[in-house]
Design a protein around this motif. Structure first.
Motif, short mmCIF file in Angstrom:
data_model
loop_
_atom_site.label_atom_id
_atom_site.label_comp_id
_atom_site.label_asym_id
_atom_site.label_seq_id
_atom_site.Cartn_x
_atom_site.Cartn_y
_atom_site.Cartn_z
N ASN A 1 -40.78 -8.07 -24.56
CA ASN A 1 -40.74 -8.31 -25.22
C ASN A 1 -39.51 -9.12 -26.35
O ASN A 1 -38.62 -9.51 -26.07
N PHE B 1 -42.47 -3.59 -16.80
CA PHE B 1 -43.43 -4.64 -16.51
C PHE B 1 -42.36 -6.11 -17.32
O PHE B 1 -42.00 -7.13 -16.67
N SER B 2 -42.66 -6.41 -18.60
CA SER B 2 -41.48 -7.05 -18.89
C SER B 2 -41.25 -6.36 -20.45
O SER B 2 -41.51 -5.78 -21.07
N GLY C 1 -43.78 -0.22 -16.68
CA GLY C 1 -44.88 -0.63 -15.28
C GLY C 1 -45.69 -0.48 -15.31
O GLY C 1 -46.24 -0.95 -14.43
N ASN C 2 -46.64 0.99 -16.20
CA ASN C 2 -47.95 0.99 -15.67
C ASN C 2 -48.80 0.33 -16.67
O ASN C 2 -50.08 0.23 -16.53
N ARG C 3 -48.96 -1.35 -17.37
CA ARG C 3 -49.41 -2.15 -17.81
C ARG C 3 -49.41 -1.44 -19.27
O ARG C 3 -50.93 -2.15 -20.07
N GLY C 4 -49.24 -0.60 -19.29
CA GLY C 4 -49.71 0.32 -20.71
C GLY C 4 -49.23 -0.89 -22.34
O GLY C 4 -49.12 -2.22 -22.35
N PRO C 5 -49.43 -0.07 -23.60
CA PRO C 5 -49.31 -0.82 -24.48
C PRO C 5 -48.11 -1.47 -25.05
O PRO C 5 -46.84 -0.08 -24.38
N ILE C 6 -47.00 -2.39 -25.71
CA ILE C 6 -45.58 -2.21 -26.18
C ILE C 6 -45.84 -0.88 -26.70
O ILE C 6 -46.47 -1.07 -28.00
N ASN D 1 -38.23 1.34 -15.33
CA ASN D 1 -40.22 1.56 -14.87
C ASN D 1 -40.77 0.13 -15.62
O ASN D 1 -41.53 0.83 -17.39
N VAL E 1 -43.31 -4.02 -22.41
CA VAL E 1 -44.38 -2.94 -21.68
C VAL E 1 -44.07 -2.67 -20.22
O VAL E 1 -43.13 -3.28 -19.50
#
Length: 121
Positions: free
Chosen positions: A32, A29-30, A102-107, A27, A100
């Motif tokens: 880094n 999102f991105s 999948g829930n767009r939480g902090p890095i 899960n 990040v």
């Protein structure tokens, strides 16, 4: 959940080469920065090399000119090409990813399980 799966460790003679791989999945999102750390018995874990999503790299002085870090086009897999290996490179090598979820939480930082690299003299 996020998974980092490493492969490619093993036993090699001094002067030899190994290639480590680490694939991130789950899960996400991105991603880094991805990197490789190592820990020898009795020592603290240390950074070996890292690479950002933009392709900027950073190396420990002890491996400059011998190791090369890279990422695949999807930027979910990181590689560490290790040449001219020395006995002092012997350690457990760990993959790390700052990503990040999948829930767009902090890095957050995630670790692989580690892979043993042993260089015989």
């Amino acid at each position: 959940q996020v998974h980092l799966v490493e492969s490619g460790g093993g036993l090699v003679q001094a002067g030899g080469s190994l290639r480590l791989s680490c694939a991130a999945s789950g899960n996400i999102f991105s991603i880094n920065t991805m990197g490789w750390y190592r820990q020898a018995p009795g020592n603290e874990r240390e950074l070996v090399a890292s690479i950002t999503s933009g392709g900027s790299t950073n190396y420990a002085d002890s491996v400059k000119g011998r190791f090369t870090i890279s990422r695949d086009n999807a930027e979910t897999t990181v590689y560490l090409e290790m040449n001219s290996l020395k006995p002092e490179d012997t350690a457990v090598y760990y993959c790390n990813a700052a990503l990040v979820p999948g829930n767009r939480g902090p890095i957050s930082g995630y670790w692989g399980q580690g892979t043993q690299v042993t260089v015989s003299s």
